[in-house]
Design a protein around this motif. Structure first.
Motif, mmCIF file in Angstrom:
data_model
loop_
_atom_site.group_PDB
_atom_site.id
_atom_site.type_symbol
_atom_site.label_atom_id
_atom_site.label_comp_id
_atom_site.label_asym_id
_atom_site.label_seq_id
_atom_site.Cartn_x
_atom_site.Cartn_y
_atom_site.Cartn_z
ATOM 1 N N MET A 10 0.826 -1.235 0.000
ATOM 2 C CA MET A 10 0.000 0.000 0.000
ATOM 3 C C MET A 10 0.850 1.270 0.000
ATOM 4 O O MET A 10 0.324 2.370 -0.077
ATOM 5 C CB MET A 10 -0.906 0.010 1.238
ATOM 6 N N ILE A 11 2.164 1.098 0.131
ATOM 7 C CA ILE A 11 3.036 2.279 0.242
ATOM 8 C C ILE A 11 3.638 2.616 -1.122
ATOM 9 O O ILE A 11 4.345 1.793 -1.723
ATOM 10 C CB ILE A 11 4.171 2.038 1.277
ATOM 11 N N SER A 12 3.359 3.828 -1.615
ATOM 12 C CA SER A 12 3.831 4.225 -2.952
ATOM 13 C C SER A 12 5.343 4.068 -3.091
ATOM 14 O O SER A 12 5.832 3.645 -4.130
ATOM 15 C CB SER A 12 3.469 5.682 -3.240
ATOM 16 N N LEU A 13 6.081 4.426 -2.054
ATOM 17 C CA LEU A 13 7.541 4.365 -2.138
ATOM 18 C C LEU A 13 8.099 2.962 -1.863
ATOM 19 O O LEU A 13 9.316 2.765 -1.817
ATOM 20 C CB LEU A 13 8.176 5.389 -1.191
ATOM 21 N N SER A 14 7.205 2.001 -1.649
ATOM 22 C CA SER A 14 7.579 0.580 -1.483
ATOM 23 C C SER A 14 8.627 0.310 -0.414
ATOM 24 O O SER A 14 9.476 -0.574 -0.571
ATOM 25 C CB SER A 14 8.108 0.000 -2.811
ATOM 26 N N ARG A 15 8.607 1.095 0.629
ATOM 27 C CA ARG A 15 9.491 0.803 1.766
ATOM 28 C C ARG A 15 8.890 1.412 3.030
ATOM 29 O O ARG A 15 8.116 2.362 2.950
ATOM 30 C CB ARG A 15 10.905 1.356 1.532
ATOM 31 N N PHE A 16 9.265 0.829 4.169
ATOM 32 C CA PHE A 16 8.925 1.465 5.439
ATOM 33 C C PHE A 16 9.822 2.689 5.581
ATOM 34 O O PHE A 16 10.903 2.740 5.012
ATOM 35 C CB PHE A 16 9.196 0.504 6.600
ATOM 36 N N GLY A 17 9.382 3.683 6.358
ATOM 37 C CA GLY A 17 10.213 4.854 6.579
ATOM 38 C C GLY A 17 11.311 4.563 7.588
ATOM 39 O O GLY A 17 11.253 3.575 8.331
ATOM 40 N N GLU A 18 12.311 5.420 7.597
ATOM 41 C CA GLU A 18 13.373 5.328 8.601
ATOM 42 C C GLU A 18 13.146 6.442 9.631
ATOM 43 O O GLU A 18 12.523 7.466 9.328
ATOM 44 C CB GLU A 18 14.752 5.488 7.952
ATOM 45 N N THR A 19 13.666 6.222 10.821
ATOM 46 C CA THR A 19 13.480 7.225 11.882
ATOM 47 C C THR A 19 14.043 8.586 11.449
ATOM 48 O O THR A 19 13.505 9.623 11.800
ATOM 49 C CB THR A 19 14.173 6.773 13.184
ATOM 50 N N GLU A 20 15.113 8.554 10.651
ATOM 51 C CA GLU A 20 15.740 9.806 10.187
ATOM 52 C C GLU A 20 14.790 10.594 9.279
ATOM 53 O O GLU A 20 14.868 11.822 9.222
ATOM 54 C CB GLU A 20 17.057 9.525 9.439
ATOM 55 N N ASP A 21 13.926 9.889 8.534
ATOM 56 C CA ASP A 21 12.959 10.582 7.665
ATOM 57 C C ASP A 21 12.062 11.482 8.530
ATOM 58 O O ASP A 21 11.781 12.629 8.191
ATOM 59 C CB ASP A 21 12.062 9.577 6.918
ATOM 60 N N VAL A 22 11.607 10.933 9.644
ATOM 61 C CA VAL A 22 10.717 11.689 10.534
ATOM 62 C C VAL A 22 11.489 12.806 11.240
ATOM 63 O O VAL A 22 11.003 13.931 11.383
ATOM 64 C CB VAL A 22 10.041 10.748 11.563
ATOM 65 N N ALA A 23 12.731 12.488 11.622
ATOM 66 C CA ALA A 23 13.555 13.494 12.323
ATOM 67 C C ALA A 23 13.766 14.734 11.450
ATOM 68 O O ALA A 23 13.767 15.863 11.955
ATOM 69 C CB ALA A 23 14.894 12.875 12.720
ATOM 70 N N GLU A 24 13.925 14.545 10.141
ATOM 71 C CA GLU A 24 14.109 15.680 9.222
ATOM 72 C C GLU A 24 12.892 16.603 9.267
ATOM 73 O O GLU A 24 13.021 17.828 9.293
ATOM 74 C CB GLU A 24 14.267 15.187 7.770
ATOM 75 N N LEU A 25 11.709 16.010 9.260
ATOM 76 C CA LEU A 25 10.473 16.801 9.265
ATOM 77 C C LEU A 25 10.315 17.542 10.596
ATOM 78 O O LEU A 25 9.969 18.732 10.628
ATOM 79 C CB LEU A 25 9.265 15.874 9.021
#
Ligand code: NAP
Length: 251
Positions: A211-226
């Motif tokens: 169901m995820i367009s980017l075909s991967r789970f996110g990494e904690t660093e992705d959230v930290a950037e935001l």
């Protein structure tokens, strides 16, 4: 160093997303209070490791123990940070748990634990951290919600309700304190690689991935950037918002 001279308090920062957020805020110049709770043995060591990692990248951090479900503990945590650094500029309400079950099987304890850890904690931490922010006439409150709080999720009625509560809480706080130059926003992660998602079965993970367009789970660093962006002056005209960070989920 866009967060130079700032002080951040990140709850549940001994691992997972909170750890990544603490490291990122520090890399931008903020001093960081790393909150942890010592319910399970070893958490003190985990928080110390985060403090050392921050020192290793040239930053300054302090481990502060507090069970964020309890007002007295949160009050003394905030006092400790003020005593050490004299201010709090950025609060990240990150601590959270899941206790999933279908509603008919969901115990009162599972309901209360999740609401208290995820929602009551945001109320307590924000309430106590707000006073120094009001004095400074500058503040950032960033709460980690979830896409479950926006879309709902079978088996997570307690968790989804707590995160929807965090979203409504954030919007209300934004209205209350905007005139003091304090912003309040929420981030709504999808599925991020942490201990919280590690426990999902391979079958569930496969279904979610499809169901995820980017075909991967996110990494904690992705959230930290935001979170770091929302904490910065670059986001000074954003408040009361819920920003999804989910790799493009179509459920
Ligand atoms: P995690 O690895 O399980 O970390 C959760 C953190 O919260 C831990 O440090 C934990 O400390 C702390 N915590 C739990 N209860 C606490 C309490 N009473 N007082 C203080 N700290 C407490 O989970 P995560 O995935 O990084 O989750 C971080 C946040 O992101 C949570 O709010 C979660 O709901 C949210 N989120 C996660 C995902 C995901 O896919 N992972 C998606 C959307 C939202 P202990 O070590 O003591 O347990």
């Amino acid at each position: 160093m866009e967060l130079e001279n700032k002080v951040s308090l990140v709850t549940g920062a001994s691992r997972g997303m909170g750890r990544a957020i603490a490291l990122k805020l520090s890399s931008l110049g903020s001093r960081v209070a790393v909150n942890y709770v010592n319910i399970e043995e070893g958490n003190e060591a985990d928080a110390d490791e985060v403090v050392e990692a921050i020192a290793g990248q040239g930053g300054e951090a302090l481990a502060v123990e507090a069970d964020v479900r309890h007002g007295a503990a949160v009050k003394s945590m905030v006092e400790r940070v003020i005593e050490k650094w004299g201010r709090i500029d950025i609060l990240v309400n990150n601590a959270g748990i899941t206790r999933d079950n279908l509603l008919l099987r969901m115990s009162e304890d599972a309901w209360d634990d999740v609401i208290e850890t995820n929602l009551r904690s945001a109320y307590l931490c924000t309430r106590f951290a707000l006073r120094p922010m009001i004095k400074q006439r500058w503040g950032r409150i960033i709460s980690v919600a979830s896409i479950a709080g926006v879309m709902g999720n079978a088996g997570q009625a307690n968790y989804a309700a707590s995160k929807a509560g965090v979203i409504a809480f954030t919007k209300s706080v934004a209205r209350e304190v905007g005139s003091r130059n304090i912003t309040a926003n929420a981030v709504a992660p999808g599925f991020i690689n942490t201990r919280m998602t590690e426990i999902l079965s391979d079958e569930v993970k496969k279904t979610i991935l499809s169901m995820i367009s980017l075909s991967r789970f996110g990494e904690t660093e992705d959230v930290a950037e935001l979170v770091a962006f929302l904490a910065s002056d670059r986001a000074s005209y954003i408040t009361g918002q819920v920003i999804p960070i989910d790799g493009g989920i179509a459920m």
